[in-house]
Design an enzyme around this catalytic site. Structure first.
Site, mmCIF file in Angstrom:
data_model
loop_
_atom_site.group_PDB
_atom_site.id
_atom_site.type_symbol
_atom_site.label_atom_id
_atom_site.label_comp_id
_atom_site.label_asym_id
_atom_site.label_seq_id
_atom_site.Cartn_x
_atom_site.Cartn_y
_atom_site.Cartn_z
ATOM 1 N N ASP A 178 0.837 -1.200 0.000
ATOM 2 C CA ASP A 178 0.000 0.000 0.000
ATOM 3 C C ASP A 178 0.875 1.254 0.000
ATOM 4 O O ASP A 178 0.582 2.238 -0.686
ATOM 5 C CB ASP A 178 -0.919 0.002 1.227
ATOM 6 N N HIS A 224 -4.598 -3.419 6.436
ATOM 7 C CA HIS A 224 -4.417 -3.672 5.003
ATOM 8 C C HIS A 224 -5.788 -4.063 4.437
ATOM 9 O O HIS A 224 -6.084 -5.218 4.163
ATOM 10 C CB HIS A 224 -3.391 -4.782 4.762
#
Length: 332
Positions: A160, A188
């Site tokens: 990410d 996440h």
């Protein structure tokens, strides 16, 4: 004298991410060009033949740093003596499945793998959980491997983090290597918070804040955050398969920085066991900005958090608290 080989475990090694990851490790992308490795590849019995095929390819590639390959469906054999464990294997969510169904499958997988690591891994083994729900899988692993120090159990939010850097570099038409210090806070999942309030770009006239260069708060608060949060789904739509190459590359980045250190003045995002920093509830695996030195990570302290960010940090913490409760209910 050459260095002793490091034993690296990859679970789910016959899958898409594993197939992209093992050659990167064997080539020295993860631990450096002078660090020999012995790869331990673990997968489930139905994947045994495919796993053997991956082993054949590793032999055929003749990687100079690769000093041995263990390809097995036996969890004890897979975990024995490993210094680094990259947990890619997990039970994916299938159509029509509830979150609790996925969670209970993963709880049982991570419970058994944690017990094997606990009993058979090398002392001070470092663990990176990639399989989703990554933060909560890492928490379960921690629960069932009590002798592995909590600071040695992490989950992957570097993907990410790298996605955020990539979006900024594309928007500003600059090299991604010139962008640094974005932060991924939290889970996440689609509640993660990609934060650019402290991110900078190297320009010919010195480092400049990303926010100043983008000069478009509507984009930064809207499309940018949504793109990073939903990038995984966008890749599935485009490829008809989930992110593999970028996930494998980010796992290498995560371990490399953890073991070899982050560059001075740079931090990265890592899912770690919360100590209560930034008013995040202790006892969650939560993504923070960290710096690494001598094989240890440290949460970056003292960053200012504005009101919008505070709400987003709390929102993703709430989701993680719910996931934790769900996971623990699957244990009983």
């Amino acid at each position: 004298m050459g260095k002793e080989p490091v034993r690296v475990l990859v679970t789910g090694a016959a899958g898409q991410i594993g197939y992209a990851l093992v050659p990167m490790i064997a080539r020295g992308v993860m631990l450096g060009p002078d660090q020999p490795v012995i790869l331990h590849m673990l997968d489930i019995p139905p994947a045994a033949e495919a796993l053997n095929g991956v082993k054949m390819e590793l032999v055929d590639a003749a990687f100079p740093l690769l000093k041995g390959v263990v390809a097995t469906t036996d969890v004890v054999e897979g975990c024995t003596g490993v210094n680094i464990a990259i947990m890619v294997g997990g039970f994916p969510r299938k159509e029509g499945m509830e979150r609790k169904d996925v969670m209970s499958k993963n709880v049982s997988i991570y419970k058994s793998q944690a017990s094997a690591l606990e009993q058979h891994a090398a002392a001070n083994c470092k663990v990176l959980v990639v399989a989703n729900p990554a933060n909560t899988n890492a928490l379960i692993l921690k629960e069932f491997a009590p002798s592995i120090p909590e600071k040695n159990i992490t989950c992957l939010t570097r993907l990410d983090h790298n996605r955020a850097l990539g979006q900024i570099s594309e928007r500003l038409n600059v090299q991604v290597s010139d962008v640094k210090n974005a932060i991924i806070w939290g889970n996440h999942s689609s509640t993660q918070y990609p934060d650019v309030n402290h991110a900078t770009v190297k320009t010919p006239s010195g480092e400049k804040p990303v926010r100043e260069l983008v000069a478009d708060d509507a984009w930064l608060h809207g499309e940018f955050i949504a793109t990073v949060q939903q990038r995984g789904a966008a890749i599935i739509k485009a490829r008809k398969l989930s992110s593999a190459l970028s996930a494998a590359s980010s796992a290498c980045d995560h371990i490399r920085d953890w073991v070899l250190g982050t560059p001075e003045g740079t931090w990265v995002s890592t899912g770690v066991y919360s100590d209560g920093s930034y008013n995040v509830p202790a006892g969650l695996i939560y993504s923070f900005p960290v710096t690494c030195r001598n094989g240890e990570w440290k949460i970056v302290q003292g960053l200012s958090i504005d009101e919008l960010s505070r709400k987003k940090l709390d929102l993703t913490a709430e989701e993680l608290t719910e996931e934790k409760a769900l996971a623990y209910s699957c244990l009983s």
